[in-house]
Design a protein around this motif. Structure first.
Motif, PDB file in Angstrom:
ATOM      1  N   CYS A  36       0.851  -1.189   0.000  1.00  0.00           N
ATOM      2  CA  CYS A  36       0.000   0.000   0.000  1.00  0.00           C
ATOM      3  C   CYS A  36       0.886   1.238   0.000  1.00  0.00           C
ATOM      4  CB  CYS A  36      -0.922  -0.002   1.214  1.00  0.00           C
ATOM      5  SG  CYS A  36      -1.977   1.474   1.281  1.00  0.00           S
ATOM      6  N   SER A  37       0.820   1.992  -1.072  1.00  0.00           N
ATOM      7  CA  SER A  37       1.553   3.248  -1.163  1.00  0.00           C
ATOM      8  C   SER A  37       0.664   4.347  -0.594  1.00  0.00           C
ATOM      9  CB  SER A  37       1.901   3.542  -2.625  1.00  0.00           C
ATOM     10  OG  SER A  37       2.530   4.799  -2.748  1.00  0.00           O
ATOM     11  N   PHE A  38       1.220   5.126   0.341  1.00  0.00           N
ATOM     12  CA  PHE A  38       0.380   6.180   0.924  1.00  0.00           C
ATOM     13  C   PHE A  38       1.170   7.459   1.155  1.00  0.00           C
ATOM     14  CE2 PHE A  38       2.342   5.199   4.943  1.00  0.00           C
ATOM     15  CZ  PHE A  38       2.029   6.242   5.820  1.00  0.00           C
ATOM     16  N   ASP A  39       0.422   8.542   1.304  1.00  0.00           N
ATOM     17  CA  ASP A  39       1.037   9.851   1.529  1.00  0.00           C
ATOM     18  C   ASP A  39       0.085  10.705   2.353  1.00  0.00           C
ATOM     19  OD1 ASP A  39       3.163  11.898   0.842  1.00  0.00           O
ATOM     20  OD2 ASP A  39       1.392  12.909   0.067  1.00  0.00           O
ATOM     21  N   LEU A  40       0.652  11.559   3.181  1.00  0.00           N
ATOM     22  CA  LEU A  40      -0.134  12.503   3.972  1.00  0.00           C
ATOM     23  C   LEU A  40       0.183  13.924   3.550  1.00  0.00           C
ATOM     24  CD1 LEU A  40       0.524  11.144   7.606  1.00  0.00           C
ATOM     25  CD2 LEU A  40      -1.304  10.451   6.041  1.00  0.00           C
ATOM     26  N   GLU A  41      -0.822  14.777   3.546  1.00  0.00           N
ATOM     27  CA  GLU A  41      -0.584  16.215   3.500  1.00  0.00           C
ATOM     28  C   GLU A  41      -0.880  16.718   4.907  1.00  0.00           C
ATOM     29  OE1 GLU A  41       0.690  18.095   1.072  1.00  0.00           O
ATOM     30  OE2 GLU A  41       0.875  16.294  -0.173  1.00  0.00           O
ATOM     31  N   THR A  42      -0.005  17.579   5.417  1.00  0.00           N
ATOM     32  CA  THR A  42      -0.117  18.021   6.802  1.00  0.00           C
ATOM     33  C   THR A  42      -0.035  19.543   6.902  1.00  0.00           C
ATOM     34  OG1 THR A  42       2.284  17.793   7.110  1.00  0.00           O
ATOM     35  CG2 THR A  42       0.924  15.876   7.649  1.00  0.00           C
ATOM     36  N   THR A  43      -0.339  20.036   8.088  1.00  0.00           N
ATOM     37  CA  THR A  43      -0.310  21.485   8.301  1.00  0.00           C
ATOM     38  C   THR A  43       1.106  22.026   8.389  1.00  0.00           C
ATOM     39  OG1 THR A  43      -0.498  21.113  10.698  1.00  0.00           O
ATOM     40  CG2 THR A  43      -2.537  21.547   9.482  1.00  0.00           C
ATOM     41  N   GLY A  44       2.095  21.153   8.489  1.00  0.00           N
ATOM     42  CA  GLY A  44       3.495  21.568   8.576  1.00  0.00           C
ATOM     43  C   GLY A  44       4.390  20.352   8.673  1.00  0.00           C
ATOM     44  N   LEU A  45       5.642  20.565   9.052  1.00  0.00           N
ATOM     45  CA  LEU A  45       6.622  19.482   9.058  1.00  0.00           C
ATOM     46  C   LEU A  45       7.076  19.079  10.460  1.00  0.00           C
ATOM     47  CD1 LEU A  45       8.814  20.669   6.029  1.00  0.00           C
ATOM     48  CD2 LEU A  45       7.001  18.930   6.038  1.00  0.00           C
ATOM     49  N   ASP A  46       6.344  19.511  11.469  1.00  0.00           N
ATOM     50  CA  ASP A  46       6.661  19.131  12.845  1.00  0.00           C
ATOM     51  C   ASP A  46       5.900  17.842  13.172  1.00  0.00           C
ATOM     52  OD1 ASP A  46       6.800  18.830  15.657  1.00  0.00           O
ATOM     53  OD2 ASP A  46       7.077  20.986  15.927  1.00  0.00           O
ATOM     54  N   MET A  47       6.641  16.739  13.303  1.00  0.00           N
ATOM     55  CA  MET A  47       6.005  15.435  13.514  1.00  0.00           C
ATOM     56  C   MET A  47       5.262  15.341  14.851  1.00  0.00           C
ATOM     57  SD  MET A  47       8.702  12.680  11.911  1.00  0.00           S
ATOM     58  CE  MET A  47      10.148  13.263  12.788  1.00  0.00           C
ATOM     59  N   LYS A  48       5.637  16.205  15.809  1.00  0.00           N
ATOM     60  CA  LYS A  48       5.029  16.136  17.129  1.00  0.00           C
ATOM     61  C   LYS A  48       3.788  17.020  17.269  1.00  0.00           C
ATOM     62  CE  LYS A  48       9.326  14.957  19.512  1.00  0.00           C
ATOM     63  NZ  LYS A  48      10.313  15.358  20.557  1.00  0.00           N
ATOM     64  N   LYS A  49       3.679  18.043  16.407  1.00  0.00           N
ATOM     65  CA  LYS A  49       2.596  19.007  16.592  1.00  0.00           C
ATOM     66  C   LYS A  49       1.666  19.161  15.390  1.00  0.00           C
ATOM     67  CE  LYS A  49       5.256  21.880  19.813  1.00  0.00           C
ATOM     68  NZ  LYS A  49       5.839  23.236  20.036  1.00  0.00           N
ATOM     69  N   ASP A  50       2.215  19.063  14.169  1.00  0.00           N
ATOM     70  CA  ASP A  50       1.387  19.349  12.999  1.00  0.00           C
ATOM     71  C   ASP A  50       0.355  18.247  12.750  1.00  0.00           C
ATOM     72  OD1 ASP A  50       2.066  21.950  11.916  1.00  0.00           O
ATOM     73  OD2 ASP A  50       4.075  21.146  11.670  1.00  0.00           O
ATOM     74  N   GLU A  51      -0.686  18.616  12.016  1.00  0.00           N
ATOM     75  CA  GLU A  51      -1.851  17.743  11.867  1.00  0.00           C
ATOM     76  C   GLU A  51      -2.060  17.278  10.426  1.00  0.00           C
ATOM     77  OE1 GLU A  51      -5.362  19.090  14.292  1.00  0.00           O
ATOM     78  OE2 GLU A  51      -4.166  20.922  14.414  1.00  0.00           O
ATOM     79  N   ILE A  52      -2.725  16.161  10.295  1.00  0.00           N
ATOM     80  CA  ILE A  52      -3.066  15.620   8.978  1.00  0.00           C
ATOM     81  C   ILE A  52      -4.227  16.411   8.391  1.00  0.00           C
ATOM     82  CG2 ILE A  52      -3.982  13.609   7.741  1.00  0.00           C
ATOM     83  CD1 ILE A  52      -2.661  11.846   9.897  1.00  0.00           C
ATOM     84  N   ILE A  53      -4.095  16.778   7.108  1.00  0.00           N
ATOM     85  CA  ILE A  53      -5.235  17.417   6.435  1.00  0.00           C
ATOM     86  C   ILE A  53      -5.737  16.589   5.247  1.00  0.00           C
ATOM     87  CG2 ILE A  53      -4.913  19.792   7.188  1.00  0.00           C
ATOM     88  CD1 ILE A  53      -3.316  20.330   4.724  1.00  0.00           C
ATOM     89  N   SER A  54      -4.930  15.619   4.809  1.00  0.00           N
ATOM     90  CA  SER A  54      -5.454  14.673   3.809  1.00  0.00           C
ATOM     91  C   SER A  54      -4.609  13.402   3.808  1.00  0.00           C
ATOM     92  CB  SER A  54      -5.491  15.284   2.401  1.00  0.00           C
ATOM     93  OG  SER A  54      -4.201  15.485   1.892  1.00  0.00           O
ATOM     94  N   ILE A  55      -5.261  12.314   3.446  1.00  0.00           N
ATOM     95  CA  ILE A  55      -4.601  11.008   3.330  1.00  0.00           C
ATOM     96  C   ILE A  55      -4.930  10.449   1.955  1.00  0.00           C
ATOM     97  CG2 ILE A  55      -4.361   8.670   4.249  1.00  0.00           C
ATOM     98  CD1 ILE A  55      -5.466   9.657   6.898  1.00  0.00           C
ATOM     99  N   GLY A  56      -3.901  10.019   1.235  1.00  0.00           N
ATOM    100  CA  GLY A  56      -4.115   9.377  -0.061  1.00  0.00           C
ATOM    101  C   GLY A  56      -3.373   8.060  -0.112  1.00  0.00           C
ATOM    102  N   ALA A  57      -3.957   7.069  -0.744  1.00  0.00           N
ATOM    103  CA  ALA A  57      -3.311   5.758  -0.812  1.00  0.00           C
ATOM    104  C   ALA A  57      -3.841   4.955  -1.993  1.00  0.00           C
ATOM    105  CB  ALA A  57      -3.535   4.983   0.489  1.00  0.00           C
ATOM    106  N   ILE A  58      -3.031   3.994  -2.403  1.00  0.00           N
ATOM    107  CA  ILE A  58      -3.432   3.051  -3.459  1.00  0.00           C
ATOM    108  C   ILE A  58      -2.728   1.728  -3.174  1.00  0.00           C
ATOM    109  CG2 ILE A  58      -1.547   3.651  -5.069  1.00  0.00           C
ATOM    110  CD1 ILE A  58      -5.108   3.133  -6.292  1.00  0.00           C
TER     111      ILE A  58
END
Length: 219
Positions: A36-58
């Motif tokens: 499963c190939s997947f990718d996230l778009e997030t509010t920023g690049l801080d792994m501890k604080k930033d949030e997911i805004i979209s998830i895509g996968a195939i």
């Protein structure tokens, strides 16, 4: 399964959500495994604080893209997203307002990836953020084995005896170009996951033994 993974599974096997989201990956030929190939778009690049805004996968089955398996969801974050972020991924506040919250989307995605070997580009970032949500909601991290296509490419360079100082980090677009995969859209979670999946399949076709070795190592 390596020692560290065994320890991890022993730690979480009694979690009530363990069997809902995880199933062991059997030792099979690549053609019989589900990736499963997947990718996230997030509010920023801080792994501890930033949030997911979209998830895509195939998913990849029989080493072919399973078009019918497409997964794409916009996720509503708790904070207003920055304008600079909108310019990159094109997800607007209107899209966000209509989107479901993480507690609706994350369990759907964890069930979707169950039994799959995850693939990504700079995948440690995506796994870390997804695991943070999974820990918060269900008390366990993402337990799927995962592979970064950058590691497959690095293995290729090592086999070709290219000196370390000459090994240049490649962008997703550059990797796609090397494997003759057209890139029409970027910073869209689904299309980035699709490009990554196509690169992975091309890598298998060019150097199957290397990919088999890496898969065996993570599973």
């Amino acid at each position: 399964m390596n020692f560290l993974k065994k320890i991890l599974f022993l730690k979480y096997k009694n979690n009530p959500y363990f069997h809902r989201f995880y199933t062991p990956i059997q030792n099979k030929p690549l053609e019989e495994l589900t990736f499963c190939s997947f990718d996230l778009e997030t509010t920023g690049l801080d792994m501890k604080k930033d949030e997911i805004i979209s998830i895509g996968a195939i998913k990849i089955k029989n080493l072919k893209i399973d078009i019918g398996s497409k997964f794409y969801k916009v996720v509503k974050p708790s904070k207003i997203i920055k304008k600079e972020s909108i310019l990159i991924h094109g997800i607007t506040m209107s899209d966000i307002e209509k989107a479901p919250p993480p507690e609706k989307v994350i369990p759907q995605f964890l069930e979707y990836i169950k039994g799959s070997i995850l693939i990504g580009y700079f995948i440690n970032f995506d796994i870390s953020i997804l695991s943070r949500y999974s820990q918060q909601l269900f008390g366990l991290p993402v337990l799927n084995p995962y592979i970064d296509i950058r590691d497959i490419y690095l293995s290729k360079l090592q086999k070709e005896y290219i000196p370390v100082e000459k090994r240049k980090e490649k962008t997703l677009e550059e990797l796609a170009q090397e494997y003759k995969i057209p890139v029409e859209k970027r910073h869209d979670a689904f299309y980035d996951s699709l490009i990554t999946a196509l690169i992975f399949i091309a890598m298998v076709k060019k150097d199957k033994p290397t990919v088999e070795k890496i898969v065996k190592k993570v599973t």
